[in-house]
Design a protein around this motif. Structure first.
Motif, PDB file in Angstrom:
ATOM      1  N   ARG A  32     -16.644   6.758 -15.789  1.00  0.00           N
ATOM      2  CA  ARG A  32     -17.464   5.844 -16.409  1.00  0.00           C
ATOM      3  C   ARG A  32     -18.806   6.363 -16.928  1.00  0.00           C
ATOM      4  O   ARG A  32     -19.095   5.948 -18.183  1.00  0.00           O
ATOM      5  CB  ARG A  32     -17.967   4.599 -15.289  1.00  0.00           C
ATOM      6  CG  ARG A  32     -16.850   3.580 -15.063  1.00  0.00           C
ATOM      7  CD  ARG A  32     -17.058   2.593 -14.099  1.00  0.00           C
ATOM      8  NE  ARG A  32     -16.307   1.399 -14.069  1.00  0.00           N
ATOM      9  CZ  ARG A  32     -16.530   0.293 -13.491  1.00  0.00           C
ATOM     10  NH1 ARG A  32     -17.709   0.226 -12.700  1.00  0.00           N
ATOM     11  NH2 ARG A  32     -15.739  -0.617 -13.520  1.00  0.00           N
ATOM     12  N   TYR A  36     -19.939   6.098 -20.852  1.00  0.00           N
ATOM     13  CA  TYR A  36     -21.197   5.531 -21.245  1.00  0.00           C
ATOM     14  C   TYR A  36     -22.240   6.640 -21.908  1.00  0.00           C
ATOM     15  O   TYR A  36     -22.758   6.145 -22.960  1.00  0.00           O
ATOM     16  CB  TYR A  36     -21.893   5.051 -19.773  1.00  0.00           C
ATOM     17  CG  TYR A  36     -23.545   4.751 -20.190  1.00  0.00           C
ATOM     18  CD1 TYR A  36     -23.877   3.580 -20.886  1.00  0.00           C
ATOM     19  CD2 TYR A  36     -24.448   5.788 -19.746  1.00  0.00           C
ATOM     20  CE1 TYR A  36     -25.153   3.016 -21.237  1.00  0.00           C
ATOM     21  CE2 TYR A  36     -26.107   5.476 -20.162  1.00  0.00           C
ATOM     22  CZ  TYR A  36     -26.037   4.137 -20.808  1.00  0.00           C
ATOM     23  OH  TYR A  36     -27.361   3.988 -20.864  1.00  0.00           O
ATOM     24  N   ASN A  40     -23.348   5.974 -25.573  1.00  0.00           N
ATOM     25  CA  ASN A  40     -24.792   5.528 -25.937  1.00  0.00           C
ATOM     26  C   ASN A  40     -25.499   6.663 -26.603  1.00  0.00           C
ATOM     27  O   ASN A  40     -26.361   6.451 -27.653  1.00  0.00           O
ATOM     28  CB  ASN A  40     -25.525   5.966 -24.330  1.00  0.00           C
ATOM     29  CG  ASN A  40     -27.203   5.913 -24.645  1.00  0.00           C
ATOM     30  OD1 ASN A  40     -27.736   4.689 -24.879  1.00  0.00           O
ATOM     31  ND2 ASN A  40     -27.948   7.080 -24.496  1.00  0.00           N
ATOM     32  N   SER A 112     -31.244   5.640 -23.358  1.00  0.00           N
ATOM     33  CA  SER A 112     -30.568   4.722 -23.906  1.00  0.00           C
ATOM     34  C   SER A 112     -31.539   4.127 -24.937  1.00  0.00           C
ATOM     35  O   SER A 112     -32.653   4.380 -25.375  1.00  0.00           O
ATOM     36  CB  SER A 112     -30.277   3.624 -22.997  1.00  0.00           C
ATOM     37  OG  SER A 112     -31.448   2.796 -22.768  1.00  0.00           O
ATOM     38  N   VAL A 182     -22.333   0.256 -17.105  1.00  0.00           N
ATOM     39  CA  VAL A 182     -21.116  -0.099 -17.902  1.00  0.00           C
ATOM     40  C   VAL A 182     -20.934  -1.343 -18.483  1.00  0.00           C
ATOM     41  O   VAL A 182     -20.562  -1.535 -19.576  1.00  0.00           O
ATOM     42  CB  VAL A 182     -19.965  -0.213 -16.894  1.00  0.00           C
ATOM     43  CG1 VAL A 182     -18.567  -0.583 -17.426  1.00  0.00           C
ATOM     44  CG2 VAL A 182     -19.882   1.351 -16.260  1.00  0.00           C
ATOM     45  N   SER A 184     -23.782  -2.766 -19.688  1.00  0.00           N
ATOM     46  CA  SER A 184     -24.885  -2.894 -20.813  1.00  0.00           C
ATOM     47  C   SER A 184     -24.481  -3.832 -22.039  1.00  0.00           C
ATOM     48  O   SER A 184     -23.698  -3.436 -22.721  1.00  0.00           O
ATOM     49  CB  SER A 184     -25.311  -1.431 -21.026  1.00  0.00           C
ATOM     50  OG  SER A 184     -26.388  -1.684 -22.321  1.00  0.00           O
ATOM     51  N   ILE A 187     -24.526  -1.527 -25.394  1.00  0.00           N
ATOM     52  CA  ILE A 187     -23.205  -0.810 -25.545  1.00  0.00           C
ATOM     53  C   ILE A 187     -22.163  -1.581 -25.832  1.00  0.00           C
ATOM     54  O   ILE A 187     -21.294  -1.143 -26.674  1.00  0.00           O
ATOM     55  CB  ILE A 187     -22.952   0.047 -23.877  1.00  0.00           C
ATOM     56  CG1 ILE A 187     -23.918   1.023 -23.764  1.00  0.00           C
ATOM     57  CG2 ILE A 187     -21.633   0.858 -24.264  1.00  0.00           C
ATOM     58  CD1 ILE A 187     -23.955   2.183 -24.619  1.00  0.00           C
TER      59      ILE A 187
END
Length: 203
Positions: A32, A36, A40, A112, A182, A184, A187
């Motif tokens: 994960r 990400y 990102n 991010s 995860v 987010s 995202i």
């Protein structure tokens, strides 16, 4: 004479189950995190490029009425195709992002898009650079970063002549949960998934 089946003691069964769970959990968590990080990094790079394109097509840093209208039309087309992440307001965030960080090679994969959106609200260039570097070094969450900016952490350090190189240790960091990363919204939205529509079991 048939042999009787023997069962393992409860303690051994529980130990095996615990080890199995921890091992599997570690694999999933690591995967994960990698997904990400890749998503990102690509999103941040894409938004930087969008900002660059807008600035260049507007003729540089100074905006004109034509430049604003250009963004309005672009926002309408992108929103119709890709969703609400490309509104006029968000496109101007991307424009500000490029102007605040004009060198793509200085961007950090650790941060991010939410980090960068927060950073570009800092007008003072030295303060923004400090928050940028400290967010990377001290692994600040977005909330940590927002809190330090809102409380003028940098300005207080300067006023009190505190050593900037070690000041980040004074900040108590909040815990970032993997599930929050995860899920987010930024995202999910970038991937074309509406946060309002997805079901957790589908993820």
């Amino acid at each position: 004479m048939a042999k009787r089946k023997t069962t393992a003691p409860v303690e051994i069964v529980e130990s095996v189950e615990k080890e199995l769970y921890e091992n599997v959990r570690a694999y999933i968590s690591a995967a994960r995190a990698k997904v990400y990080a890749v998503a990102n990094a690509e999103m941040v790079k894409a938004y930087w490029n969008v900002g660059r394109e807008i600035v260049e097509k507007q003729g540089g840093n100074e905006r004109s009425a034509y430049g604003d209208a250009l963004v309005d039309r672009l926002a309408a087309k992108l929103t119709a195709e890709f969703g609400p992440g490309y509104t006029r307001v968000n496109l101007f965030y991307m424009r500000r992002f490029y102007l605040a960080f004009p060198n793509v090679h200085t961007l950090c994969k650790q941060l991010s898009w939410s980090h960068y959106r927060t950073l570009i609200t800092v007008e003072n260039e030295k303060a923004r650079q400090y928050y940028f570097e400290e967010a990377i070094k001290s692994k600040w969450s977005v909330r940590d970063l927002q809190r330090q900016i809102e409380t003028q952490f940098y300005q207080r350090l300067i006023a009190n002549h505190v050593d900037l190189s070690s000041a980040g240790k004074l900040v108590k960091r909040g815990k970032v949960e993997a599930r929050d990363i995860v899920r987010s919204p930024a995202i999910l939205e970038f991937a074309g998934i509406s946060p309002a529509e997805y079901k957790e079991k589908d993820l």
